[in-house]
Design a protein around this motif. Structure first.
Motif, PDB file in Angstrom:
ATOM      1  N   THR A 154       0.854  -1.189   0.000  1.00 51.72           N
ATOM      2  CA  THR A 154       0.000   0.000   0.000  1.00 51.72           C
ATOM      3  C   THR A 154       0.890   1.239   0.000  1.00 51.72           C
ATOM      4  O   THR A 154       1.977   1.250   0.587  1.00 51.72           O
ATOM      5  N   HIS A 194      -0.090  -0.224  -4.875  1.00 52.33           N
ATOM      6  CA  HIS A 194      -1.293   0.533  -4.550  1.00 52.33           C
ATOM      7  C   HIS A 194      -1.003   2.028  -4.521  1.00 52.33           C
ATOM      8  O   HIS A 194       0.076   2.466  -4.110  1.00 52.33           O
ATOM      9  N   GLY A 250      -3.292   6.032  -3.981  1.00 54.76           N
ATOM     10  CA  GLY A 250      -4.555   6.676  -3.664  1.00 54.76           C
ATOM     11  C   GLY A 250      -4.956   7.713  -4.695  1.00 54.76           C
ATOM     12  O   GLY A 250      -6.084   7.732  -5.175  1.00 54.76           O
ATOM     13  N   ALA A 289      -7.070   2.792  -4.620  1.00 55.22           N
ATOM     14  CA  ALA A 289      -8.097   2.838  -3.581  1.00 55.22           C
ATOM     15  C   ALA A 289      -7.724   3.958  -2.626  1.00 55.22           C
ATOM     16  O   ALA A 289      -6.577   4.049  -2.189  1.00 55.22           O
ATOM     17  N   ARG A 290      -8.672   4.816  -2.329  1.00 52.22           N
ATOM     18  CA  ARG A 290      -8.422   5.917  -1.402  1.00 52.22           C
ATOM     19  C   ARG A 290      -8.603   5.395   0.029  1.00 52.22           C
ATOM     20  O   ARG A 290      -9.732   5.103   0.444  1.00 52.22           O
ATOM     21  N   LEU A 291      -7.519   5.290   0.762  1.00 51.92           N
ATOM     22  CA  LEU A 291      -7.582   4.783   2.117  1.00 51.92           C
ATOM     23  C   LEU A 291      -8.054   5.868   3.085  1.00 51.92           C
ATOM     24  O   LEU A 291      -7.846   7.057   2.867  1.00 51.92           O
ATOM     25  N   GLU A 300     -11.249   6.178   3.884  1.00 49.64           N
ATOM     26  CA  GLU A 300     -12.633   6.506   3.547  1.00 49.64           C
ATOM     27  C   GLU A 300     -13.500   5.257   3.682  1.00 49.64           C
ATOM     28  O   GLU A 300     -12.990   4.128   3.635  1.00 49.64           O
ATOM     29  N   ASP A 359     -12.908   1.593   1.883  1.00 45.36           N
ATOM     30  CA  ASP A 359     -11.560   1.593   1.314  1.00 45.36           C
ATOM     31  C   ASP A 359     -10.982   0.192   1.140  1.00 45.36           C
ATOM     32  O   ASP A 359     -10.451  -0.145   0.076  1.00 45.36           O
ATOM     33  N   LEU A 412      -9.986  -1.692  -2.387  1.00 48.14           N
ATOM     34  CA  LEU A 412      -8.635  -2.170  -2.629  1.00 48.14           C
ATOM     35  C   LEU A 412      -8.638  -3.635  -3.048  1.00 48.14           C
ATOM     36  O   LEU A 412      -8.015  -4.010  -4.053  1.00 48.14           O
ATOM     37  N   VAL A 415      -6.467   6.753   8.293  1.00 50.00           N
ATOM     38  CA  VAL A 415      -5.492   6.271   7.311  1.00 50.00           C
ATOM     39  C   VAL A 415      -4.460   5.337   7.942  1.00 50.00           C
ATOM     40  O   VAL A 415      -4.120   4.297   7.376  1.00 50.00           O
ATOM     41  N   ALA A 419      -7.482   1.910   8.353  1.00 44.12           N
ATOM     42  CA  ALA A 419      -7.279   1.328   7.022  1.00 44.12           C
ATOM     43  C   ALA A 419      -6.462   0.039   7.071  1.00 44.12           C
ATOM     44  O   ALA A 419      -6.906  -0.988   6.543  1.00 44.12           O
TER      45      ALA A 419
END
Length: 251
Positions: A12, A36, A38, A63-65, A67, A70, A74, A114, A118
């Protein structure tokens, strides 16, 4: 080297800084790496291109971590490219900008979303994909070992202490599957996250280098080497640990 040949890894925050260093090292060791990101698609694509140019295998996923949804996003993206996982590196994270007096609720919540929530749910939902004998490595911080050294980043330090607690708990739970769970705790590393330290200024860089008995500023490669060991078969008897990768600055 081909110590990770036939293995699949997910990093990530793998498009820049320490994450990119880890992704490139794992690929160099033979793993197929999911990079990965964001927001910065171009950076992720450049990392993938660099890995492939060096003869490795990689793919990018977004993938926006921090949120809602998330972890689901992912893993949905991952499942489109791979059918199982051997190495999960939770590297993505953000840093705080103030001490207790200057940290508002929004920043506090964002840091925990985050840096703690996450990775917790990424691991939770990744366990069905992680094969027995797999590896989980999460990036912590030397600040978690010596919180008093960075009182201006207290909220950030709290998140990394939580990651270390998670590491120890999961090592016990996942041990019967042969899965090792460890954390790596960098010190000051020359990345975009530490731009506030002005490491491009010779005098500032020299002052930071003096904090380590080795006389250097940390680099992504320094941290990637430690992660590569924990991802390898050689680390099979190491679990539940936070490895000090600060270059001795905590001595």
């Amino acid at each position: 080297m081909s110590t990770l040949k036939g293995r699949t890894a997910l990093v990530t925050g793998g498009s820049r800084g320490i994450g990119r260093g880890i992704a490139e090292r794992l690929a160099r060791d033979g793993a197929r790496v999911a990079v990965h990101y964001g927001e910065r698609k171009e950076a992720a694509e450049k990392t993938v291109a660099a890995i492939e140019a060096a003869g490795g295998s990689a793919f990018a996923l977004r993938a926006r971590l921090g949120e809602p949804g998330d972890a689901e996003a992912l893993w949905a993206a991952f499942d489109q490219e791979a059918d199982g996982l051997d190495i999960l590196v939770n590297n993505a994270g953000i840093a705080g900008t103030a001490g207790i007096a200057g940290t508002d609720r929004e920043e506090f919540d964002r840091l925990h979303a985050v840096n703690v929530r996450a990775p917790f749910f990424v691991i939770q939902q990744g366990l069905s994909r992680l094969r027995d004998g797999g590896r989980i490595v999460t990036l912590s911080s030397g600040a978690a070992q010596r919180p008093g050294m960075m009182p201006d980043l207290v909220a950030y330090t709290m998140t990394k202490a939580a990651v270390e607690a998670l590491t120890a708990a999961l090592a016990r739970e996942l041990g019967p599957r042969g899965i090792t769970v460890n954390a790596v705790s960098p010190g000051i590393v020359d990345t975009e996250m530490n731009a506030r330290l002005a490491l491009d200024d010779p005098s500032s860089r020299a002052a930071i280098a003096e904090l380590s008995p080795l006389g250097e500023v940390g680099s992504p490669a320094h941290i990637a080497d430690v992660v590569a060991f924990l991802a390898s078969a050689d680390s099979r008897w190491v679990t539940g640990q936070s490895i000090d990768a600060t270059g001795g600055t905590l001595l």
